[in-house]
Write a protein that holds these residues in place. Structure first.
Motif, PDB file in Angstrom:
ATOM      1  N   ALA A   1      76.259  53.184  27.289  1.00 11.67           N
ATOM      2  CA  ALA A   1      76.702  53.210  28.684  1.00 11.67           C
ATOM      3  C   ALA A   1      76.242  54.560  29.279  1.00 11.67           C
ATOM      4  N   PRO A   2      76.329  54.570  30.632  1.00 11.41           N
ATOM      5  CA  PRO A   2      75.777  55.863  31.366  1.00 11.41           C
ATOM      6  C   PRO A   2      76.872  56.645  31.494  1.00 11.41           C
ATOM      7  N   VAL A   3      77.399  57.256  30.543  1.00 10.86           N
ATOM      8  CA  VAL A   3      78.372  58.162  30.741  1.00 10.86           C
ATOM      9  C   VAL A   3      78.044  59.609  29.711  1.00 10.86           C
ATOM     10  N   LYS A   4      78.514  60.557  30.495  1.00  8.58           N
ATOM     11  CA  LYS A   4      78.135  61.970  29.689  1.00  8.58           C
ATOM     12  C   LYS A   4      78.939  62.109  28.491  1.00  8.58           C
ATOM     13  N   PHE A   5      78.503  62.833  27.428  1.00  7.74           N
ATOM     14  CA  PHE A   5      79.148  63.026  26.313  1.00  7.74           C
ATOM     15  C   PHE A   5      80.486  63.618  26.588  1.00  7.74           C
ATOM     16  N   SER A   6      80.644  64.591  27.383  1.00  4.31           N
ATOM     17  CA  SER A   6      81.740  65.405  27.611  1.00  4.31           C
ATOM     18  C   SER A   6      83.115  64.626  28.348  1.00  4.31           C
TER      19      SER A   6
ATOM     20  N   MET B   1      79.893  72.478  22.012  1.00  5.54           N
ATOM     21  CA  MET B   1      78.498  72.124  22.262  1.00  5.54           C
ATOM     22  C   MET B   1      78.112  70.539  22.072  1.00  5.54           C
ATOM     23  N   GLU B   2      77.542  70.136  22.829  1.00  2.00           N
ATOM     24  CA  GLU B   2      77.079  68.418  22.612  1.00  2.00           C
ATOM     25  C   GLU B   2      76.277  68.558  21.555  1.00  2.00           C
TER      26      GLU B   2
ATOM     27  N   ALA C   1      83.313  60.368  12.501  1.00  2.00           N
ATOM     28  CA  ALA C   1      83.562  59.318  13.086  1.00  2.00           C
ATOM     29  C   ALA C   1      84.009  59.250  14.518  1.00  2.00           C
ATOM     30  N   GLY C   2      84.903  60.169  14.954  1.00  2.00           N
ATOM     31  CA  GLY C   2      85.160  60.277  16.532  1.00  2.00           C
ATOM     32  C   GLY C   2      83.961  60.573  17.283  1.00  2.00           C
ATOM     33  N   GLU C   3      83.310  61.733  16.927  1.00  2.00           N
ATOM     34  CA  GLU C   3      82.070  62.089  17.753  1.00  2.00           C
ATOM     35  C   GLU C   3      81.088  60.956  17.374  1.00  2.00           C
ATOM     36  N   GLY C   4      80.877  60.166  16.387  1.00  2.00           N
ATOM     37  CA  GLY C   4      80.009  59.132  16.351  1.00  2.00           C
ATOM     38  C   GLY C   4      80.204  58.117  17.242  1.00  2.00           C
ATOM     39  N   PHE C   5      81.408  57.670  17.294  1.00  2.00           N
ATOM     40  CA  PHE C   5      81.756  56.624  18.244  1.00  2.00           C
ATOM     41  C   PHE C   5      81.518  57.008  19.754  1.00  2.00           C
ATOM     42  N   VAL C   6      81.710  58.230  20.246  1.00  2.00           N
ATOM     43  CA  VAL C   6      81.584  58.822  21.418  1.00  2.00           C
ATOM     44  C   VAL C   6      80.006  58.691  21.730  1.00  2.00           C
ATOM     45  N   LEU C   7      79.330  59.196  20.824  1.00  2.00           N
ATOM     46  CA  LEU C   7      78.029  59.425  20.907  1.00  2.00           C
ATOM     47  C   LEU C   7      77.413  57.717  21.046  1.00  2.00           C
ATOM     48  N   THR C   8      77.759  56.949  20.194  1.00  2.00           N
ATOM     49  CA  THR C   8      77.318  55.399  20.399  1.00  2.00           C
ATOM     50  C   THR C   8      77.665  54.966  21.709  1.00  2.00           C
ATOM     51  N   VAL C   9      79.032  55.155  22.282  1.00  2.00           N
ATOM     52  CA  VAL C   9      79.200  54.798  23.643  1.00  2.00           C
ATOM     53  C   VAL C   9      78.149  55.250  24.534  1.00  2.00           C
TER      54      VAL C   9
ATOM     55  N   ALA D   1      92.955  67.674  23.371  1.00  2.00           N
ATOM     56  CA  ALA D   1      92.119  66.484  23.654  1.00  2.00           C
ATOM     57  C   ALA D   1      91.512  66.657  25.179  1.00  2.00           C
ATOM     58  N   ILE D   2      92.084  67.342  25.954  1.00  2.00           N
ATOM     59  CA  ILE D   2      91.556  67.465  27.288  1.00  2.00           C
ATOM     60  C   ILE D   2      90.444  68.842  27.270  1.00  2.00           C
ATOM     61  N   LEU D   3      90.949  69.754  26.420  1.00  2.00           N
ATOM     62  CA  LEU D   3      89.907  70.914  26.701  1.00  2.00           C
ATOM     63  C   LEU D   3      88.526  70.961  25.923  1.00  2.00           C
ATOM     64  N   VAL D   4      88.543  70.216  24.840  1.00  2.00           N
ATOM     65  CA  VAL D   4      87.284  70.125  24.090  1.00  2.00           C
ATOM     66  C   VAL D   4      86.375  69.716  24.877  1.00  2.00           C
ATOM     67  N   GLY D   5      86.239  68.585  25.390  1.00  2.00           N
ATOM     68  CA  GLY D   5      85.525  67.819  26.443  1.00  2.00           C
ATOM     69  C   GLY D   5      84.786  68.685  27.538  1.00  2.00           C
ATOM     70  N   THR D   6      86.056  69.240  28.211  1.00  2.00           N
ATOM     71  CA  THR D   6      85.955  70.044  29.248  1.00  2.00           C
ATOM     72  C   THR D   6      85.090  71.271  29.066  1.00  2.00           C
ATOM     73  N   LEU D   7      85.638  71.914  27.949  1.00  2.00           N
ATOM     74  CA  LEU D   7      84.539  73.140  27.566  1.00  2.00           C
ATOM     75  C   LEU D   7      83.118  72.840  27.135  1.00  2.00           C
ATOM     76  N   THR D   8      83.042  71.617  26.459  1.00  2.00           N
ATOM     77  CA  THR D   8      81.889  71.217  26.348  1.00  2.00           C
ATOM     78  C   THR D   8      80.901  70.846  27.424  1.00  2.00           C
TER      79      THR D   8
END
Length: 88
Positions: free
Chosen positions: A23-28, A1-2, A11-19, A64-71
């Motif tokens: 930027a106009p990019v979806k979390f997943s 889930m997001e 740290a990894g999710e924090g970096f992604v959330l900050t980006v 690496a591929i499936l976590v974002g895709t499933l999210t």
């Protein structure tokens, strides 16, 4: 889930959330890009220093591929129920 809470994240999710906030990019989508980038970097560093790939196997790449895709898929499914269980 997001990740939608206002608490400290890893740290990894924090970096992604900050980006995603800048930027106009979806979390997943950003999660997949970030995770695959880390896997590629791990492979490159392993090749440079060990002359073979160590510690990265098919499960690492799949995660690496499936976590974002499933999210992305879970968020689509959860969006159908958003607001249904909250009172007026």
């Amino acid at each position: 889930m997001e990740v939608t809470s206002k608490i400290v994240t890893l740290a990894g999710e924090g970096f992604v959330l900050t980006v995603c906030q800048v930027a106009p990019v979806k979390f997943s989508t950003m999660k997949v890009i970030f995770d695959v980038t880390l896997v590629v970097l791990a492979c490159l560093i392993s090749l440079i220093f060990l002359h073979t790939i160590e510690g990265v196997r098919e499960g690492t790449l799949a995660a690496a591929i499936l976590v974002g895709t499933l999210t992305r898929q879970i968020n689509k499914w959860m969006a159908k129920f958003e607001g249904r269980f909250l009172g007026p």
